[in-house]
Design a protein around this motif. Structure first.
Motif, PDB file in Angstrom:
ATOM      1  N   LEU A  48       0.830  -1.210   0.000  1.00 12.83           N
ATOM      2  CA  LEU A  48       0.000   0.000   0.000  1.00 12.83           C
ATOM      3  C   LEU A  48       0.863   1.259   0.000  1.00 12.83           C
ATOM      4  CD1 LEU A  48      -2.800  -0.918   2.590  1.00 12.83           C
ATOM      5  CD2 LEU A  48      -3.060  -0.758   0.111  1.00 12.83           C
ATOM      6  N   GLN A  49       1.889   1.264   0.848  1.00 14.28           N
ATOM      7  CA  GLN A  49       2.742   2.457   0.951  1.00 14.28           C
ATOM      8  C   GLN A  49       3.469   2.739  -0.355  1.00 14.28           C
ATOM      9  OE1 GLN A  49       6.341   2.881   1.154  1.00 14.28           O
ATOM     10  NE2 GLN A  49       6.024   5.088   1.406  1.00 14.28           N
ATOM     11  N   GLU A  94      -0.231  12.065   1.444  1.00 13.20           N
ATOM     12  CA  GLU A  94      -0.596  11.962   2.853  1.00 13.20           C
ATOM     13  C   GLU A  94      -0.843  10.505   3.255  1.00 13.20           C
ATOM     14  OE1 GLU A  94      -0.659  14.344   5.219  1.00 13.20           O
ATOM     15  OE2 GLU A  94       0.185  15.687   3.709  1.00 13.20           O
ATOM     16  N   PHE A  95      -1.471   9.740   2.363  1.00 14.93           N
ATOM     17  CA  PHE A  95      -1.737   8.328   2.660  1.00 14.93           C
ATOM     18  C   PHE A  95      -0.427   7.539   2.761  1.00 14.93           C
ATOM     19  CE2 PHE A  95      -6.030   8.803   0.266  1.00 14.93           C
ATOM     20  CZ  PHE A  95      -6.543   9.529   1.335  1.00 14.93           C
ATOM     21  N   ALA A  96       0.489   7.813   1.841  1.00 15.66           N
ATOM     22  CA  ALA A  96       1.789   7.127   1.874  1.00 15.66           C
ATOM     23  C   ALA A  96       2.531   7.443   3.167  1.00 15.66           C
ATOM     24  CB  ALA A  96       2.622   7.528   0.662  1.00 15.66           C
ATOM     25  N   GLU A 100       3.524   4.744   6.125  1.00 17.24           N
ATOM     26  CA  GLU A 100       4.936   4.567   6.457  1.00 17.24           C
ATOM     27  C   GLU A 100       5.225   4.905   7.920  1.00 17.24           C
ATOM     28  OE1 GLU A 100       9.313   5.791   4.672  1.00 17.24           O
ATOM     29  OE2 GLU A 100       7.576   7.041   4.211  1.00 17.24           O
ATOM     30  N   ASN A 101       4.623   5.975   8.420  1.00 19.29           N
ATOM     31  CA  ASN A 101       4.978   6.477   9.748  1.00 19.29           C
ATOM     32  C   ASN A 101       4.108   5.940  10.881  1.00 19.29           C
ATOM     33  OD1 ASN A 101       6.950   8.093   8.549  1.00 19.29           O
ATOM     34  ND2 ASN A 101       5.550   9.814   8.297  1.00 19.29           N
ATOM     35  N   ASP A 102       2.838   5.626  10.594  1.00 19.12           N
ATOM     36  CA  ASP A 102       1.911   5.243  11.655  1.00 19.12           C
ATOM     37  C   ASP A 102       1.421   3.803  11.549  1.00 19.12           C
ATOM     38  OD1 ASP A 102       2.085   7.825  12.677  1.00 19.12           O
ATOM     39  OD2 ASP A 102       0.422   8.541  11.457  1.00 19.12           O
ATOM     40  N   LEU A 103       0.999   3.420  10.359  1.00 16.78           N
ATOM     41  CA  LEU A 103       0.444   2.072  10.192  1.00 16.78           C
ATOM     42  C   LEU A 103       1.535   1.016  10.221  1.00 16.78           C
ATOM     43  CD1 LEU A 103      -2.284   0.635   9.712  1.00 16.78           C
ATOM     44  CD2 LEU A 103      -1.832   0.782   7.259  1.00 16.78           C
ATOM     45  N   ASN A 104       2.707   1.393   9.753  1.00 21.84           N
ATOM     46  CA  ASN A 104       3.815   0.450   9.665  1.00 21.84           C
ATOM     47  C   ASN A 104       4.267  -0.010  11.048  1.00 21.84           C
ATOM     48  OD1 ASN A 104       5.786  -1.088   8.455  1.00 21.84           O
ATOM     49  ND2 ASN A 104       7.249   0.584   8.312  1.00 21.84           N
ATOM     50  N   LYS A 105       4.397  -1.299  11.218  1.00 20.89           N
ATOM     51  CA  LYS A 105       4.846  -1.876  12.482  1.00 20.89           C
ATOM     52  C   LYS A 105       6.045  -2.782  12.219  1.00 20.89           C
ATOM     53  CE  LYS A 105       1.254  -0.126  14.595  1.00 20.89           C
ATOM     54  NZ  LYS A 105       1.371   1.005  15.535  1.00 20.89           N
ATOM     55  N   GLU A 119      -7.382   2.664  12.866  1.00 21.73           N
ATOM     56  CA  GLU A 119      -6.831   2.206  11.584  1.00 21.73           C
ATOM     57  C   GLU A 119      -7.941   1.817  10.623  1.00 21.73           C
ATOM     58  OE1 GLU A 119      -2.610   0.354  13.325  1.00 21.73           O
ATOM     59  OE2 GLU A 119      -4.362  -0.925  13.001  1.00 21.73           O
ATOM     60  N   GLN A 120      -8.942   1.119  11.132  1.00 22.79           N
ATOM     61  CA  GLN A 120     -10.074   0.712  10.306  1.00 22.79           C
ATOM     62  C   GLN A 120     -10.757   1.939   9.715  1.00 22.79           C
ATOM     63  OE1 GLN A 120     -11.067  -2.646  10.058  1.00 22.79           O
ATOM     64  NE2 GLN A 120     -13.006  -2.422   8.966  1.00 22.79           N
ATOM     65  N   SER A 121     -10.969   2.954  10.532  1.00 21.36           N
ATOM     66  CA  SER A 121     -11.648   4.170  10.082  1.00 21.36           C
ATOM     67  C   SER A 121     -10.844   4.887   9.002  1.00 21.36           C
ATOM     68  CB  SER A 121     -11.877   5.096  11.275  1.00 21.36           C
ATOM     69  OG  SER A 121     -12.460   6.311  10.860  1.00 21.36           O
ATOM     70  N   LYS A 122      -9.546   4.991   9.203  1.00 22.05           N
ATOM     71  CA  LYS A 122      -8.700   5.679   8.224  1.00 22.05           C
ATOM     72  C   LYS A 122      -8.602   4.897   6.919  1.00 22.05           C
ATOM     73  CE  LYS A 122      -6.013   8.343  11.531  1.00 22.05           C
ATOM     74  NZ  LYS A 122      -4.746   8.521  12.267  1.00 22.05           N
ATOM     75  N   LEU A 123      -8.487   3.600   7.010  1.00 21.18           N
ATOM     76  CA  LEU A 123      -8.418   2.782   5.797  1.00 21.18           C
ATOM     77  C   LEU A 123      -9.745   2.808   5.038  1.00 21.18           C
ATOM     78  CD1 LEU A 123      -6.350  -0.258   7.100  1.00 21.18           C
ATOM     79  CD2 LEU A 123      -5.603   1.447   5.432  1.00 21.18           C
ATOM     80  N   GLU A 124     -10.850   2.913   5.755  1.00 20.97           N
ATOM     81  CA  GLU A 124     -12.148   3.027   5.091  1.00 20.97           C
ATOM     82  C   GLU A 124     -12.238   4.336   4.303  1.00 20.97           C
ATOM     83  OE1 GLU A 124     -14.946   2.572   8.254  1.00 20.97           O
ATOM     84  OE2 GLU A 124     -14.891   0.373   8.201  1.00 20.97           O
ATOM     85  N   LEU A 125     -11.734   5.425   4.873  1.00 20.44           N
ATOM     86  CA  LEU A 125     -11.709   6.699   4.158  1.00 20.44           C
ATOM     87  C   LEU A 125     -10.813   6.605   2.928  1.00 20.44           C
ATOM     88  CD1 LEU A 125     -12.307   9.706   3.797  1.00 20.44           C
ATOM     89  CD2 LEU A 125     -10.494  10.189   5.477  1.00 20.44           C
ATOM     90  N   MET A 126      -9.633   6.019   3.081  1.00 14.46           N
ATOM     91  CA  MET A 126      -8.729   5.839   1.949  1.00 14.46           C
ATOM     92  C   MET A 126      -9.384   4.998   0.871  1.00 14.46           C
ATOM     93  SD  MET A 126      -5.348   5.194   4.297  1.00 14.46           S
ATOM     94  CE  MET A 126      -4.351   4.466   3.023  1.00 14.46           C
ATOM     95  N   ASN A 127     -10.116   3.970   1.284  1.00 14.28           N
ATOM     96  CA  ASN A 127     -10.774   3.082   0.326  1.00 14.28           C
ATOM     97  C   ASN A 127     -11.889   3.819  -0.424  1.00 14.28           C
ATOM     98  OD1 ASN A 127     -11.092   0.524  -0.916  1.00 14.28           O
ATOM     99  ND2 ASN A 127     -12.760   0.003   0.471  1.00 14.28           N
ATOM    100  N   ASP A 128     -12.661   4.624   0.293  1.00 10.14           N
ATOM    101  CA  ASP A 128     -13.728   5.402  -0.353  1.00 10.14           C
ATOM    102  C   ASP A 128     -13.160   6.320  -1.425  1.00 10.14           C
ATOM    103  OD1 ASP A 128     -15.641   4.236   1.253  1.00 10.14           O
ATOM    104  OD2 ASP A 128     -15.748   5.921   2.668  1.00 10.14           O
ATOM    105  N   ILE A 129     -12.061   6.994  -1.106  1.00  9.60           N
ATOM    106  CA  ILE A 129     -11.440   7.919  -2.051  1.00  9.60           C
ATOM    107  C   ILE A 129     -10.829   7.152  -3.218  1.00  9.60           C
ATOM    108  CG2 ILE A 129      -9.569   9.595  -2.352  1.00  9.60           C
ATOM    109  CD1 ILE A 129     -10.100  10.398   0.617  1.00  9.60           C
ATOM    110  N   ASN A 130     -10.175   6.037  -2.907  1.00 10.20           N
ATOM    111  CA  ASN A 130      -9.565   5.230  -3.966  1.00 10.20           C
ATOM    112  C   ASN A 130     -10.607   4.736  -4.961  1.00 10.20           C
ATOM    113  OD1 ASN A 130      -6.815   3.975  -4.662  1.00 10.20           O
ATOM    114  ND2 ASN A 130      -8.166   2.201  -4.773  1.00 10.20           N
ATOM    115  N   LYS A 131     -11.790   4.406  -4.464  1.00 10.10           N
ATOM    116  CA  LYS A 131     -12.867   3.956  -5.356  1.00 10.10           C
ATOM    117  C   LYS A 131     -13.317   5.082  -6.284  1.00 10.10           C
ATOM    118  CE  LYS A 131     -14.629   0.166  -2.536  1.00 10.10           C
ATOM    119  NZ  LYS A 131     -13.962  -0.820  -3.417  1.00 10.10           N
TER     120      LYS A 131
END
Length: 209
Positions: A48-49, A94-96, A100-105, A119-131
């Motif tokens: 994803l990154q 911003e997503f990248a 890289e800085n927060d989601l990455n473990k 994380e679920q909430s942020k990924l849902e927003l990213m997914n909505d925009i990506n669609k």
């Protein structure tokens, strides 16, 4: 001389539009899977990154051609408020950064962990925009098929090689655009559609990431 310039700009558009479309399609596949399963692996995080970084770079190139180089879109209309950057370019960056800085473990490639609610909430927003971006790209560019991206394809191709970009193409893509993409309006319509689709998400992205 103009013919050489048209060929040069067409090549830039041909390659970067393909990269943009491919990364959008691949991230669509992974985001849907991650959200459905409510868990993520380190390998998916890396994919994803890297894809959002490529999306940022290729998208910026295409938008810049439309607005600055070739004056195919109105500068005032298309240059929006966030540091005068095109929305898809800004958002992908911003997503990248977030990935890289927060989601990455510090997981191994085989580790799987459950998503937190944030994380679920942020990924849902990213997914909505990506669609929205996916619809804008695949509705305006001929010869691309997002359905060609599936688990079998991704498991047999490295995501960090140019081979990946060809995974969504049909023979019609080169037929319509090879050495002549700059003369079409398809890519301009794609940029405009992506920009318009992104406007409504600006405040939420600024406040979330």
């Amino acid at each position: 001389m103009k013919s050489n310039y048209d060929n040069y700009t067409s090549e830039i558009l041909y390659n970067n539009t393909l990269k943009l479309a491919s990364t959008i399609a691949i991230n669509d596949y992974y985001l849907n899977r991650i959200l459905d399963e409510e868990e993520i692996t380190q390998k998916q995080i890396v994919i994803l990154q890297e894809n959002y970084q490529v999306m940022h770079e290729s998208g910026d190139t295409v938008v810049d051609l439309a607005v600055q180089w070739l004056d195919r879109l109105d500068k005032q209309e298309m240059s929006y408020s966030y540091n005068n950057s095109p929305f898809p370019t800004f958002m992908a960056y911003e997503f990248a950064r977030y990935i890289e800085n927060d989601l990455n473990k510090s997981n191994t490639d085989n580790d799987v962990r459950e998503l937190t609610q944030d994380e679920q909430s942020k990924l849902e927003l990213m997914n909505d925009i990506n669609k929205e971006w996916k619809e804008a790209v695949f509705n305006h560019i001929e010869g691309l098929d997002a359905d060609l991206i599936d688990e079998e394809y991704l498991n047999n191709r490295s995501v960090d090689t140019d081979q990946t970009w060809t995974g969504i193409t049909t023979p019609e893509y080169s037929h319509y655009y090879l050495n002549k993409m700059v003369k079409t309006n398809d890519w301009v319509d794609m940029v405009e559609a992506m920009q318009k689709a992104s406007i409504g998400y600006e405040a939420e992205v600024v406040n979330t990431f």
